[in-house]
Enzyme design. Structure first.
Site, short mmCIF file in Angstrom:
data_model
loop_
_atom_site.label_atom_id
_atom_site.label_comp_id
_atom_site.label_asym_id
_atom_site.label_seq_id
_atom_site.Cartn_x
_atom_site.Cartn_y
_atom_site.Cartn_z
N LYS A 252 35.38 -5.12 16.19
CA LYS A 252 36.09 -6.32 16.05
C LYS A 252 35.92 -7.23 15.19
O LYS A 252 34.61 -7.27 14.43
CB LYS A 252 35.07 -7.41 18.01
CG LYS A 252 35.33 -6.67 19.22
CD LYS A 252 34.73 -7.71 19.72
CE LYS A 252 35.28 -7.24 21.54
NZ LYS A 252 36.37 -7.32 21.90
N ARG A 326 37.66 0.11 30.11
CA ARG A 326 38.58 1.27 31.53
C ARG A 326 37.99 2.92 31.23
O ARG A 326 38.06 3.00 32.37
CB ARG A 326 40.29 1.18 30.63
CG ARG A 326 40.60 1.21 29.04
CD ARG A 326 41.40 0.94 28.66
NE ARG A 326 41.46 -0.28 28.45
CZ ARG A 326 43.20 -1.12 28.09
NH1 ARG A 326 44.31 -0.96 27.45
NH2 ARG A 326 43.11 -2.42 27.74
N1 BES Z 1 35.68 -6.96 26.16
C1 BES Z 1 37.27 -7.11 25.45
C2 BES Z 1 38.53 -8.21 26.54
C3 BES Z 1 37.54 -9.24 25.86
C4 BES Z 1 38.35 -10.32 25.32
C5 BES Z 1 36.89 -10.10 26.77
C6 BES Z 1 37.68 -11.30 25.01
C7 BES Z 1 36.58 -11.16 26.84
C8 BES Z 1 37.06 -12.67 25.91
C9 BES Z 1 37.65 -6.11 26.29
O1 BES Z 1 36.82 -4.56 25.61
C10 BES Z 1 38.62 -5.08 24.69
O2 BES Z 1 38.42 -5.32 23.62
N2 BES Z 1 39.65 -5.36 25.63
C11 BES Z 1 41.23 -5.19 23.68
C12 BES Z 1 41.71 -4.32 24.21
C13 BES Z 1 43.06 -3.27 23.20
C14 BES Z 1 41.46 -3.51 22.24
C15 BES Z 1 43.69 -1.98 23.94
C16 BES Z 1 41.16 -6.50 23.59
O3 BES Z 1 42.03 -7.51 24.50
O4 BES Z 1 41.95 -6.89 22.17
ZN ZN Z 2 36.61 -4.05 23.65
#
Ligand code: BES
Ligand code: ZN
Ligand code: ZN
Length: 478
Positions: A252, A326
């Site tokens: 991230k 997921r």
């Molecule tokens: N934990 C995150 C989602 C999230 C984002 C929760 C902001 C709370 C606040 C999840 O694991 C994630 O990173 N999802 C990605 C998915 C993508 C890589 C397909 C996302 O939402 O960017």
């Molecule tokens: Zn994630």
């Protein structure tokens, strides 16, 4: 805070101040009307005013209904906390209307919450004594006491969930979550099974296992169960318990990583629900299954391009290690359905996608599933609990986005379009045929955590999913 009921006359109750709910200024004595007008007291804005000479605390509430009442009492308690006051009393009847105990208690307890554990100068908060005068209530005392006890059980679980979410990842990792589960189990007569990484590997739970590989903390699969005698049905709750989500090798950004301690929001909500069932004398068998994992980087990290085999044999091409929730849920859903037979409802709770925040905002839970009837039932629970849900629709065209050239499915689609729904459809691959219509996926990415306070939530964890689900279960008996 300590809340108790009293059937003594209001003027015979000893207390620092009296709380008065103002629906309409005109209903107050002339003297008080004048005073509140002078300070531009707005009945529509949950304004508060402390009349020190008279020891009266006024709080505005233009409608005495549900959410308004919760917001009114949370506004009152937040102002009162700033005063040097030890006790409050008020009449349950305000503006000729008997207030509902569960609603005002939710406002008080949820509104009062603050996470101060890491503040070095936080004063030991004095316990506020609140006495509710019930002399003029039309309900029996026993019923009122029961309503109070239930509301306190629910709100204290919500606050417990908030504190778990707010605890930093250095102090809260999979083993901490497993220990919390054990404690909740022993306090509530639940069974509790904790599995470590050996179990994950020997039982084909490689999707979950690989997500946690680079962490110095061992992943834990938590299985709590509440089993009353002759249950009316069986409910399974599955929670994403990412105690930290750095994104893994698909790291991230700096700003995107901040607050990712909230990624245990789904698992924490499951803990909160399991912590309340006994107090509410729930008549359903309820299972809580949590995948507690930390998603980190390192030489042993799982990689984009890896192909993982989930517990049900499906192969998953990893295209993004940040779509880890997921993967964890896939195996937890398989585990739940392999271990538990004759399921009536199966819900999963997860801070799964940023796309859910884009679609619905920071307050609303994205809700997905195959049964319109079940979604409508959940909407009812949302309306009566005060939690907000929004239905995100599956359709026949989106599943092809999950196609992989090398494996059965990808964990992250090439396009960002409908990101929350494609995540939901990914999970659908791990829901057995017989459970399709019994399943709902609740994306709490926005609702579980907030950088700024809203409603009766302070900043940080909100406890999203707890009140909603307990309301859903309560309504099953109707
Ligand atoms: N934990 C995150 C989602 C999230 C984002 C929760 C902001 C709370 C606040 C999840 O694991 C994630 O990173 N999802 C990605 C998915 C993508 C890589 C397909 C996302 O939402 O960017
Ligand atoms: Zn994630
Ligand atoms: Zn995540």
């Amino acid at each position: 805070m300590n809340i108790k009921l009293s059937n003594k006359e209001l003027n015979k109750i000893n207390s620092d101040i009296e709380l008065i709910v103002v629906k309409d200024l005109k209903k107050l004595e002339k003297k008080e009307q004048k005073l509140l007008k002078k300070v531009s007291f707005d009945t529509k804005a949950f304004d508060t005013y402390f009349h020190a000479q008279e020891n009266k605390f006024f709080v505005a509430c233009s409608k005495l209904k549900k959410e308004d009442l919760k917001l009114c009492f949370s506004s009152a308690i937040r102002s009162i906390k700033k005063l040097n006051i030890k006790s409050i009393k008020f009449d349950l009847i305000q503006n000729d209307k008997e207030l509902k105990i569960d609603e005002l208690v939710e406002g008080l307890v949820l509104g009062e919450y603050e996470f101060t554990k890491y503040k070095s100068n936080s004063k030991k908060a004095k316990k506020l004594q609140i006495t509710i005068c019930t002399t003029n209530s039309k309900k029996e005392e026993e019923k009122l006491e029961k309503e109070l006890a239930n509301a306190l059980a629910i709100t204290s679980s919500v606050n417990m969930v908030r504190s778990i979410i707010n605890t930093p990842p250095e102090d809260y990792f999979p083993d901490t979550m497993a220990n919390d589960a054990k404690n909740i189990a022993s306090q509530n007569d639940l069974t509790c099974i904790i599995h470590g990484e050996d179990y994950l590997q020997t039982n084909g739970m490689n999707a979950m296992f690989n997500v946690g590989r680079a962490s110095r903390h061992e992943s834990k699969l938590i299985h709590l169960a509440y089993k009353p005698k002759e249950p009316k049905g069986k409910i399974v709750l599955v929670g994403k318990g990412l105690t930290y989500d750095s994104g893994g090798l698909s790291l991230k950004s700096g700003a995107g990583m901040v607050s990712m301690k909230c990624d245990k929001g789904g698992g924490s909500a499951v803990l909160g629900i399991m912590n309340t069932l006994k107090a509410l004398s729930c008549e359903y068998e309820v299972h809580g299954i949590i995948g507690a994992v930390e998603n980190m980087i390192g030489g042993d990290a799982y990689k984009p391009d890896d192909v993982l085999v989930a517990k049900n044999g499906k192969t998953i091409e990893v295209r993004n290690t940040d779509a880890e929730g997921r993967l964890v849920l896939a195996d937890c859903l398989c585990y739940a359905q392999d271990e538990i037979k004759d399921i009536d409802y199966i819900f999963d709770y997860a801070t799964l996608t940023g796309a859910c925040i884009v679609a619905l905002g920071n307050e609303t839970i994205g809700t997905m599933g195959h049964s319109d009837k079940l979604k409508a039932k959940m909407q009812k629970a949302a309306d009566s609990s005060g939690e907000l849900i929004g239905i995100l629709p599956f359709n026949r065209y989106l599943p092809k986005q999950l196609k992989s050239g090398i494996a059965d499915i990808v964990n992250s689609t090439a396009s960002r379009a409908a990101g929350s729904i494609t995540a939901g459809l990914f999970l659908d691959n791990f829901v057995k045929k017989e459970n399709k219509k019994k399943w709902l996926h609740l994306d709490i990415a926005g609702a579980a955590y907030s950088e700024s306070p809203w409603g009766y939530n302070s900043f940080g964890g909100t406890g999203a999913g707890v009140r909603l689900t307990l309301d859903f279960i309560k309504n099953l008996d109707k």
